[in-house]
Each structure stands twice: as structure tokens, then as C-alpha cells.
Design a protein around this motif. Sequence first.
Motif, PDB file in Angstrom:
ATOM      1  N   GLY A  16      40.573  54.443  53.438  1.00  0.00           N
ATOM      2  CA  GLY A  16      41.388  54.933  52.414  1.00  0.00           C
ATOM      3  C   GLY A  16      42.712  54.199  52.172  1.00  0.00           C
ATOM      4  O   GLY A  16      43.152  53.918  51.111  1.00  0.00           O
ATOM      5  N   GLY A  17      43.441  54.097  53.326  1.00  0.00           N
ATOM      6  CA  GLY A  17      44.912  53.230  53.269  1.00  0.00           C
ATOM      7  C   GLY A  17      44.534  51.479  52.528  1.00  0.00           C
ATOM      8  O   GLY A  17      45.302  51.103  51.946  1.00  0.00           O
ATOM      9  N   ALA A  18      43.452  51.341  53.211  1.00  0.00           N
ATOM     10  CA  ALA A  18      43.130  49.807  52.827  1.00  0.00           C
ATOM     11  C   ALA A  18      42.921  49.761  51.413  1.00  0.00           C
ATOM     12  O   ALA A  18      43.496  48.852  50.934  1.00  0.00           O
ATOM     13  N   VAL A  19      42.040  50.469  51.001  1.00  0.00           N
ATOM     14  CA  VAL A  19      41.734  50.837  49.530  1.00  0.00           C
ATOM     15  C   VAL A  19      43.135  50.989  48.687  1.00  0.00           C
ATOM     16  O   VAL A  19      43.280  50.347  47.560  1.00  0.00           O
ATOM     17  N   TRP A  20      44.081  51.653  48.922  1.00  0.00           N
ATOM     18  CA  TRP A  20      45.444  51.979  48.370  1.00  0.00           C
ATOM     19  C   TRP A  20      46.082  50.523  48.314  1.00  0.00           C
ATOM     20  O   TRP A  20      46.480  50.387  47.414  1.00  0.00           O
ATOM     21  N   TYR A  21      46.185  50.004  49.465  1.00  0.00           N
ATOM     22  CA  TYR A  21      46.816  48.779  49.627  1.00  0.00           C
ATOM     23  C   TYR A  21      46.037  47.613  48.425  1.00  0.00           C
ATOM     24  O   TYR A  21      46.956  46.800  48.042  1.00  0.00           O
ATOM     25  N   LEU A  22      44.829  47.721  48.670  1.00  0.00           N
ATOM     26  CA  LEU A  22      44.097  46.537  47.892  1.00  0.00           C
ATOM     27  C   LEU A  22      44.360  46.823  46.452  1.00  0.00           C
ATOM     28  O   LEU A  22      44.746  45.991  45.600  1.00  0.00           O
ATOM     29  N   GLY A  23      44.667  48.207  45.810  1.00  0.00           N
ATOM     30  CA  GLY A  23      44.868  48.511  44.588  1.00  0.00           C
ATOM     31  C   GLY A  23      46.165  47.962  44.162  1.00  0.00           C
ATOM     32  O   GLY A  23      46.439  47.468  43.107  1.00  0.00           O
ATOM     33  N   THR A  24      47.092  48.108  45.038  1.00  0.00           N
ATOM     34  CA  THR A  24      48.688  47.542  44.847  1.00  0.00           C
ATOM     35  C   THR A  24      48.526  46.277  44.775  1.00  0.00           C
ATOM     36  O   THR A  24      49.207  45.246  43.809  1.00  0.00           O
ATOM     37  N   TYR A  25      47.845  45.452  45.480  1.00  0.00           N
ATOM     38  CA  TYR A  25      47.579  43.892  45.702  1.00  0.00           C
ATOM     39  C   TYR A  25      47.005  43.489  44.305  1.00  0.00           C
ATOM     40  O   TYR A  25      47.546  42.514  43.823  1.00  0.00           O
ATOM     41  N   GLN A  27      47.600  44.523  41.492  1.00  0.00           N
ATOM     42  CA  GLN A  27      48.103  44.640  40.338  1.00  0.00           C
ATOM     43  C   GLN A  27      48.950  43.378  40.060  1.00  0.00           C
ATOM     44  O   GLN A  27      49.556  43.104  38.958  1.00  0.00           O
ATOM     45  N   SER A  28      48.939  42.578  41.127  1.00  0.00           N
ATOM     46  CA  SER A  28      49.813  41.059  40.962  1.00  0.00           C
ATOM     47  C   SER A  28      48.655  40.253  40.292  1.00  0.00           C
ATOM     48  O   SER A  28      49.284  39.111  39.671  1.00  0.00           O
ATOM     49  N   TYR A  29      47.466  40.511  39.908  1.00  0.00           N
ATOM     50  CA  TYR A  29      46.504  39.550  39.395  1.00  0.00           C
ATOM     51  C   TYR A  29      45.913  40.149  38.216  1.00  0.00           C
ATOM     52  O   TYR A  29      45.386  39.161  37.245  1.00  0.00           O
ATOM     53  N   VAL A  30      45.671  41.557  38.162  1.00  0.00           N
ATOM     54  CA  VAL A  30      45.182  41.886  36.948  1.00  0.00           C
ATOM     55  C   VAL A  30      46.159  43.005  36.428  1.00  0.00           C
ATOM     56  O   VAL A  30      47.160  43.246  36.780  1.00  0.00           O
ATOM     57  N   ARG A  31      45.741  43.539  35.107  1.00  0.00           N
ATOM     58  CA  ARG A  31      46.604  44.648  34.600  1.00  0.00           C
ATOM     59  C   ARG A  31      46.657  45.915  35.574  1.00  0.00           C
ATOM     60  O   ARG A  31      45.726  46.400  36.031  1.00  0.00           O
ATOM     61  N   PRO A  32      47.789  46.361  35.528  1.00  0.00           N
ATOM     62  CA  PRO A  32      48.043  47.687  36.513  1.00  0.00           C
ATOM     63  C   PRO A  32      46.869  48.767  35.973  1.00  0.00           C
ATOM     64  O   PRO A  32      46.703  49.531  36.963  1.00  0.00           O
ATOM     65  N   GLU A  33      46.556  49.050  34.733  1.00  0.00           N
ATOM     66  CA  GLU A  33      45.639  50.220  34.412  1.00  0.00           C
ATOM     67  C   GLU A  33      44.207  49.570  35.264  1.00  0.00           C
ATOM     68  O   GLU A  33      43.656  50.617  35.587  1.00  0.00           O
ATOM     69  N   ILE A  34      43.926  48.446  34.953  1.00  0.00           N
ATOM     70  CA  ILE A  34      42.312  48.069  35.802  1.00  0.00           C
ATOM     71  C   ILE A  34      42.679  48.170  37.163  1.00  0.00           C
ATOM     72  O   ILE A  34      41.537  48.792  37.718  1.00  0.00           O
ATOM     73  N   ALA A  35      43.741  47.701  37.900  1.00  0.00           N
ATOM     74  CA  ALA A  35      43.820  48.072  39.383  1.00  0.00           C
ATOM     75  C   ALA A  35      43.691  49.641  39.620  1.00  0.00           C
ATOM     76  O   ALA A  35      43.235  49.678  40.554  1.00  0.00           O
ATOM     77  N   GLU A  36      44.331  50.385  38.808  1.00  0.00           N
ATOM     78  CA  GLU A  36      44.358  51.482  39.306  1.00  0.00           C
ATOM     79  C   GLU A  36      42.970  52.317  39.095  1.00  0.00           C
ATOM     80  O   GLU A  36      42.427  53.116  39.798  1.00  0.00           O
ATOM     81  N   ILE A  37      42.093  51.855  37.957  1.00  0.00           N
ATOM     82  CA  ILE A  37      40.838  52.384  37.944  1.00  0.00           C
ATOM     83  C   ILE A  37      40.014  51.722  38.927  1.00  0.00           C
ATOM     84  O   ILE A  37      39.203  52.527  39.629  1.00  0.00           O
ATOM     85  N   VAL A  38      40.019  50.628  39.494  1.00  0.00           N
ATOM     86  CA  VAL A  38      39.164  50.173  40.579  1.00  0.00           C
ATOM     87  C   VAL A  38      39.695  50.770  41.705  1.00  0.00           C
ATOM     88  O   VAL A  38      38.658  51.221  42.370  1.00  0.00           O
ATOM     89  N   ARG A  39      40.920  51.189  42.263  1.00  0.00           N
ATOM     90  CA  ARG A  39      41.406  51.640  43.229  1.00  0.00           C
ATOM     91  C   ARG A  39      40.776  53.522  43.279  1.00  0.00           C
ATOM     92  O   ARG A  39      40.299  53.983  44.148  1.00  0.00           O
ATOM     93  N   ALA A  40      40.870  53.954  42.086  1.00  0.00           N
ATOM     94  CA  ALA A  40      40.244  55.358  42.064  1.00  0.00           C
ATOM     95  C   ALA A  40      38.677  55.471  42.357  1.00  0.00           C
ATOM     96  O   ALA A  40      38.336  56.409  42.873  1.00  0.00           O
ATOM     97  N   GLY A  41      38.120  54.191  41.758  1.00  0.00           N
ATOM     98  CA  GLY A  41      36.588  54.181  41.769  1.00  0.00           C
ATOM     99  C   GLY A  41      36.366  54.066  43.268  1.00  0.00           C
ATOM    100  O   GLY A  41      35.360  54.811  43.757  1.00  0.00           O
ATOM    101  N   LEU A  42      37.004  53.185  43.881  1.00  0.00           N
ATOM    102  CA  LEU A  42      36.785  52.962  45.266  1.00  0.00           C
ATOM    103  C   LEU A  42      37.089  54.187  46.195  1.00  0.00           C
ATOM    104  O   LEU A  42      36.403  54.435  47.232  1.00  0.00           O
TER     105      LEU A  42
END
Length: 355
Positions: A16-25, A27-42
Motif C-alpha cells: 500500500g505504501g508503494a502504491v501511494w508513492y507510485l501515485g505521487t510519482y 503526478q509528475s507525468y500525468v494529470r493529478p486527477e488521473i494519478a489519484e484515480i489510478v492510486r485509488a483503483g490500485l
Amino acid sequence: MFDETLTIIAGAVVIGGAVWYLGTYLQSYVRPEIAEIVRAGLLLVLATVVSSVLLNRWNATTDALEIAGFVQVGVDTGVRVLLSVVLFVAAYTGTRLLKGLLLDGARSRTRVTSAHQRRVIFYVGQIVLYILAVFGTFSLWGFRLSNLLLGAGVLGIILGLAFQSTLASILAGFVLMLSRPFDVGHWVRIGEHEGFITEITVNHVRLRNLDGEHVILPNEAVGNRTIINRSVEGKLRQRVEIGIDYDVDPERAGAIALEALTDLDEIMTQPAPQVFPVRFDDSAVVLELRFWIENPTPQRKWLSVQAVIHSVKSAFNREGIKIPFPQRELTKRGEGDSVRIRGTEPTDTRRGQSK
């Protein structure tokens, strides 16, 4: 079994910590909204897998299904699940449409409503759509809406009594956003506070006063005070009073003062400045100089007043118009009157001798 459970939970926390960090990472490449959706789904997938593994280890799958009420899984249950999913998907789609109409795109920016008003309408519409989806789902699964409404009413009364000040401020915030007495950046006076609006929320208004201090005013207090907005018109009228000697013709002095105002860059030419005699003072006839400034700020206000005073004073000096000091007129007392000074004998005003 206990050790295995701890191992599974620890592994889930690490993943879960790795997934959370992945979502933050991301955000540097895609829109923050998409990164949050991916992190929530994972995280949802991770929680589902971990729950299934633990239930299998505990041999509690049947118990879990009984608790959830899914032992008799059939067509009827499948239809209810499907309709529930459709309701929430419809609510989500409706909120996205509202966001597109109110907050995104060029059309929303050309409307007469402000950004704050559109945001309030979007939030209210979003809440209404999801509430309808929740109540629709409860109805599908056989819950009596009357009992739910009764419970919600009791809970609402309890929360209203416990948080009446906060709720009153939030409601006042919605009223302020919809009525729009000011916007961010406006120069306003709210009660005894004067400054620029820097933030408007559903709970408070933040104001930066002319001394650089930030003042936070609850929306309830803002709604109960007099609000003066000096920016909404885009221009502001100023007044400066000046006195002239009684021997000077007020019409001539007014014409000279008006001519002195016409060439100033600090004031507007339209509306044109005006000069009016307004009253008789003890030592002077008072003229009021009225003029307008555009895009009003405190700096523009004082610069314009300074320019007006310097220009009119210079013009009066050139034309020999006197701006009088306060004066008192002394007259001789009547025959036989005397003036008593403490510690002396009365003095005859005619002869200046003591009696």
C-alpha cells in the motif's frame, strides 16, 4: 495462523505504501486527477485481494457472505447489484457533466455567474445526485426510506445543535457565494475592517488590511455587517475641501480650481471633475472638489488627493487667492464696561486704569 496473518497484513501495508508513492510519482507525468484515480483503483484492488486471502486463511468466507447477506446468491441479487452499480455510475456521470458545464470550457466563463457561484452550484448538484443514488440503492435492497429519513432527521437535529455556529457560518458562506457582494481582489470595508479580499470559503473570508495584516472573518459575521465595495464599479469618487477668503469671488475661485484639475493624470476626465461651494465656515467659504479615479486602490486614492491639493494650491497662489487661517474678530466693549483680571482690581476699558 496468527503469524501468517501478521505477515499478510505487513505485506499489504508495504505494498500500500508503494502504491501511494507510485501515485505521487505519476503526478509528475500525468494529470493529478488521473494519478489519484489510478492510486485509488490500485488500493481498492489491494484491499479486495488481501480481504479474500485473509477470509480464505480464516475459513470465514461463508461467515462473511452470511454477514453481507449474500448466501442466497441468485438472479434477484444480481439484478440488485447491477442496478446499484448503474445508479452510482449515473450519479458519477451526472457530476462529470455538471463539472463540464459549470467549471470547464469556454462557455462557463462567459456566463454572468461568478466562478464562486458556479462552484457552489456544482457542489450542491454533486451532493444531490449522490444522495439520490444512495437512497435509490437502499430502496433496491429493501430498506424502508421512512426509517432512514427519520434517522437522518434525528441525526440532523443532533448535529445542528452541536455545530450550530459552524453550520450557520457554512450556510452564510453559501449565501455570500451566491449573492456575490465581492470577489477575490476587491477593495472592501466590512464593518470596521478595510482591505483586499484574498480568500472566500464556505466557512470564512480572509481580508488583507492596509497595514499588511490578514484578518479572518467568519461568514456569519460578514453577513451581519455593512459591506462597502470600492472596486465593483471600476471607479471611485473622491472629495477634497478647500477654504477661500470671504473677499474672493467663489465663482472665480471655483473656475480656477476646476482648470487646475483638468490636466491631472491621476484623475479621470470622464466623469468630469466638479467644484461646488458647500458652506460658510468661521473664516472661509468652503469649496468641495469632486473627482473620480479609475481602478481604485488606496495608493491611487492618496496619489490623486495629493496631486489635487498641490495643483489647486499652486493655482491659487498664482492668482492671488488667499486660503485663510482661522480668524477671530475682536470688538471694543461698550462705554463704562470693565474687565476683571483675577488678582487685580477691575480695569476701566475707556481709560485703562484701575478703579
